[in-house]
Design an enzyme around this catalytic site. Structure first.
Site, short mmCIF file in Angstrom:
data_model
loop_
_atom_site.label_atom_id
_atom_site.label_comp_id
_atom_site.label_asym_id
_atom_site.label_seq_id
_atom_site.Cartn_x
_atom_site.Cartn_y
_atom_site.Cartn_z
N SER A 44 0.80 -1.16 -0.01
CA SER A 44 0.01 -0.09 -0.15
C SER A 44 0.83 1.36 0.04
CB SER A 44 -0.72 0.05 1.29
OG SER A 44 -1.63 1.33 1.48
N SER A 46 -0.47 4.04 0.71
CA SER A 46 -1.03 5.14 1.82
C SER A 46 -0.33 5.30 3.04
CB SER A 46 -2.43 4.33 2.31
OG SER A 46 -3.35 4.37 1.20
N THR A 91 -9.42 -0.96 2.75
CA THR A 91 -9.30 -1.39 1.26
C THR A 91 -9.72 -2.85 1.12
OG1 THR A 91 -7.99 -1.20 -0.74
CG2 THR A 91 -6.81 -1.95 1.34
N LYS A 95 -14.08 -3.03 1.86
CA LYS A 95 -14.87 -1.86 1.74
C LYS A 95 -16.25 -2.05 1.86
CE LYS A 95 -11.70 0.77 -1.39
NZ LYS A 95 -11.39 1.62 -2.46
N ASP A 131 -13.33 8.06 -2.37
CA ASP A 131 -13.03 7.69 -3.83
C ASP A 131 -13.62 8.59 -4.79
OD1 ASP A 131 -11.24 5.85 -2.94
OD2 ASP A 131 -12.61 4.22 -2.99
N GLY A 156 -15.85 -0.91 -16.83
CA GLY A 156 -15.91 -1.38 -15.69
C GLY A 156 -17.15 -0.96 -14.76
N GLY A 159 -16.36 -2.50 -7.98
CA GLY A 159 -16.15 -1.54 -6.55
C GLY A 159 -15.84 -0.25 -6.99
N ASN A 179 -18.90 -3.41 -19.45
CA ASN A 179 -18.38 -4.13 -18.48
C ASN A 179 -18.50 -5.68 -18.89
OD1 ASN A 179 -17.01 -4.56 -15.81
ND2 ASN A 179 -18.80 -5.66 -15.27
N ARG A 184 -23.71 -6.96 -14.52
CA ARG A 184 -23.53 -6.07 -13.50
C ARG A 184 -23.45 -4.49 -14.02
NH1 ARG A 184 -17.37 -7.08 -10.94
NH2 ARG A 184 -17.88 -6.35 -8.78
#
Ligand code: ATR
Length: 311
Positions: A44, A46, A91, A95, A131, A156, A159, A179, A184
């Site tokens: 990560s 972050s 993450t 989520k 986000d 896409g 999520g 997608n 979806r």
């Protein structure tokens, strides 16, 4: 000594420092304990950006990565509520599942149905999702583009796509979503339209979506196609990309994805995924600490971490 609670229930520790022989000077020192949870947590970025932001803001701050398996998630949030941590990022794969352990959600998190940020307020755990905001800010601040009333093509419906799509609909864009799993895409489009969006879907095969790609002002990839380690893979109907368009990839490993390379060869403008990562992080950091986040300095640091020059 703990004095009251701020937005993120900051701990104030007081330090008496002998300043002059005749008087004491009271210094207030804030300590923030922050982190990110995921499983696996991997590499990560972050911790690097939030630690840097803490240093630049002159805060006493720790930000650690925690690998939390799904069956330990509830226990983790119990500890957080007890005061162990002031704020966290969330993450993959937590989520959505994290929501069941929280006391409340900010409006963005409620609509997206996922959290990427948790903070404490009045001894409750509150979830937020930065986000979509981060994505929109990156469009506006780093590409100088307002999507209002513009046709946008989105690859896409996972999520990450949800956060981006809700932000685009809120900003007044007209969306086309494609997608690999068409069902979806249809479900996401239906949800967005119920929320007042102008959203259509297109089949994943190039012939079904080439016209939408050509007609879009902004093209966004939210799939994992092009990500390091997820195989080569090309996105269908990329050939429709042309000069005058803005192409955005939210993948940032590598920074220069095959989609962005191709778009540049075609004369389109591009925006890489590191900007969204930085701007969602900035929003979370500001929520926890109230301090400004050094976007440019963090970008240079993360680009170096990724082993790429900072375009
Ligand atoms: P994230 O939270 O990162 O969005 P996700 O919810 O698993 O992760 O979504 C991944 C997205 O990448 C989905 O849109 C997925 O398409 P499917 O819904 O059809 O699975 C897409 N994706 C992943 N690998 C892909 C591939 N090889 N080709 C096309 N799309 C792919």
């Amino acid at each position: 000594m703990t004095v009251g609670k701020t937005f993120s229930e900051v701990t104030f520790s007081t330090q008496y420092v002998l300043d002059q022989p005749s008087r004491y000077n009271l210094r207030m020192k804030r300590a923030y304990q922050l982190g990110i949870i995921g499983h696996p947590i991997g590499h990560s970025l972050s911790p690097i950006m939030h630690t840097l932001a803490g240093e630049k803001a002159g805060l006493e701050l720790t930000y650690e990565a925690f690998d939390v398996p799904p069956d330990e998630l509830g226990g983790f949030f119990d500890l957080m509520l007890d005061g162990w941590l002031d704020g966290i990022n969330v993450t993959v794969p937590h989520k959505v599942s994290a929501i069941q352990y929280l006391d409340g959600l900010e409006p963005d998190a409620a609509r997206i149905g996922a959290v990427n940020t948790v903070f404490r307020r009045d001894n409750q755990l509150i979830g937020d999702n930065t986000d979509g905001y981060g994505f929109l800010q990156s469009l506006k601040e780093n590409a100088g583009t307002d999507p209002k009333s513009r046709p946008v093509f989105l690859y896409g419906a996972g999520g990450a796509a949800r956060a981006v799509a809700f932000a685009l609909v809120d900003a007044g864009a007209a969306l086309t979503i494609a997608n690999r799993d068409a069902g979806r895409a249809a479900r996401l489009a239906e949800e967005l339209n119920r929320a007042g969006g102008v959203v259509e879907t297109a089949g994943w095969e190039a012939m079904n979506l080439i016209d939408s790609v050509k007609a879009a002002d902004i093209i966004v990839n939210t799939t994992t196609v092009g990500m390091k380690g997820s195989g080569e893979g090309a996105l269908p109907a990329m050939q429709g990309i042309h000069e005058g368009q803005l192409v955005v990839d939210i993948v940032y490993r590598p920074l220069n994805t095959p989609l962005l390379q191709f778009a540049r060869e075609r004369g389109a403008r591009t925006l890489d995924g590191l900007w969204m990562l930085l701007r969602q992080g900035a929003r979370s950091f500001e929520r926890w600490t109230g301090a400004a986040f050094p976007v440019e300095a963090a970008r240079a640091r993360l680009a170096a971490e990724l082993g790429e020059s900072n375009p």
